[in-house]
Enzyme design. Structure first.
Site, PDB file in Angstrom:
ATOM      1  N   ASP A   9       0.878  -1.157   0.000  1.00  0.00           N
ATOM      2  CA  ASP A   9       0.000   0.000   0.000  1.00  0.00           C
ATOM      3  C   ASP A   9       0.924   1.218   0.000  1.00  0.00           C
ATOM      4  O   ASP A   9       2.106   1.115   0.344  1.00  0.00           O
ATOM      5  CB  ASP A   9      -0.895  -0.031   1.244  1.00  0.00           C
ATOM      6  CG  ASP A   9      -1.804   1.173   1.321  1.00  0.00           C
ATOM      7  OD1 ASP A   9      -2.411   1.525   0.297  1.00  0.00           O
ATOM      8  OD2 ASP A   9      -1.892   1.777   2.407  1.00  0.00           O
ATOM      9  N   ASP A  11       0.049   5.128   0.925  1.00  0.00           N
ATOM     10  CA  ASP A  11      -0.091   6.095   2.015  1.00  0.00           C
ATOM     11  C   ASP A  11      -0.157   5.376   3.359  1.00  0.00           C
ATOM     12  O   ASP A  11      -0.988   4.493   3.563  1.00  0.00           O
ATOM     13  CB  ASP A  11      -1.350   6.935   1.802  1.00  0.00           C
ATOM     14  CG  ASP A  11      -1.292   7.716   0.506  1.00  0.00           C
ATOM     15  OD1 ASP A  11      -0.725   8.810   0.513  1.00  0.00           O
ATOM     16  OD2 ASP A  11      -1.791   7.205  -0.518  1.00  0.00           O
TER      17      ASP A  11
END
Length: 218
Positions: A9, A11
């Site tokens: 992922d 952020d």
């Protein structure tokens, strides 16, 4: 943990965008008169349009998402690399990792460039799948982009929706407690404070290229 590919992922895992996210969502929430705390509680790990559908179903989610993400992409204030992210990515073979984000491709690319992190060969963004996290489509697409089966991939996530998506895809998950408490991430296989705790394990193939064999905890 053994693996042939890593799906990150973005952020909260590779870069810290908390300030930018909170600023953009708080401004939008005030503009459309919805509860800021509810929005922020749901936004992490979800596509922008999906969050809007949850908190303001009366609005045109796609149009509002474009407005919010343009605002986010227009500023780099407060963005920074997560500790250890650059070193970890540099140690991984370029063909063995991908970014799987709930943000748009434009937003993800802007943030990677702003923080000096390398652009991945494979980037799965919000517009690349029909259903966002916690649906597994994005992580299955990430595995396919690396040419790997789901069980050969390891996911690194920071949000419950992302952990749920990865587990639904049949993948093992390392969760980092950068945006959520440990109690919110208990579905993960391993929980760490951040990616600075990880290092790549590689081996040299007969033809001289480096192959990923897993991630180890420092």
């Amino acid at each position: 943990m053994t693996c042939r590919g890593v799906l990150f992922d973005l952020d909260g895992v590779l870069l810290d965008s908390n300030a930018a996210v909170q600023r953009a969502w708080s401004l939008w929430a005030r503009e459309v008169d919805v509860d800021v705390d509810q929005v922020l509680a749901l936004a992490h790990g979800r596509r922008t349009a999906d969050t809007i559908r949850l908190v303001a179903p009366q609005l045109d989610a796609n149009a509002e998402a474009v407005r919010i993400e343009r605002r986010e992409a227009g500023t780099t204030q407060g963005l920074r690399r997560c500790a250890g992210a650059s070193a970890l990515l540099s140690a991984l073979p370029a063909s063995a990792w991908a970014v799987v984000t709930s943000g748009s491709r434009a937003l993800a690319t802007a943030r990677l460039r702003a923080t000096g992190l390398p652009l991945p060969r494979a980037l799965i963004a919000a517009e690349d799948v029909g259903d966002g996290k916690p649906h597994p489509a994005c992580y299955l697409a990430g595995a396919a982009a690396l040419g790997l089966a789901a069980h050969d991939c390891l996911v690194v996530e920071d949000a419950p929706a992302g952990v749920q998506a990865a587990k639904a895809a049949g993948m093992r998950v390392i969760a980092v407690t950068t945006t959520h408490a440990r109690a919110d991430l208990v579905a993960a296989d391993l929980i760490l404070s951040g990616v600075s705790r990880l290092r790549a394990a590689t081996t040299m193939a007969p033809e001289g290229s480096w192959t990923l064999t897993g991630l180890r905890v420092r």
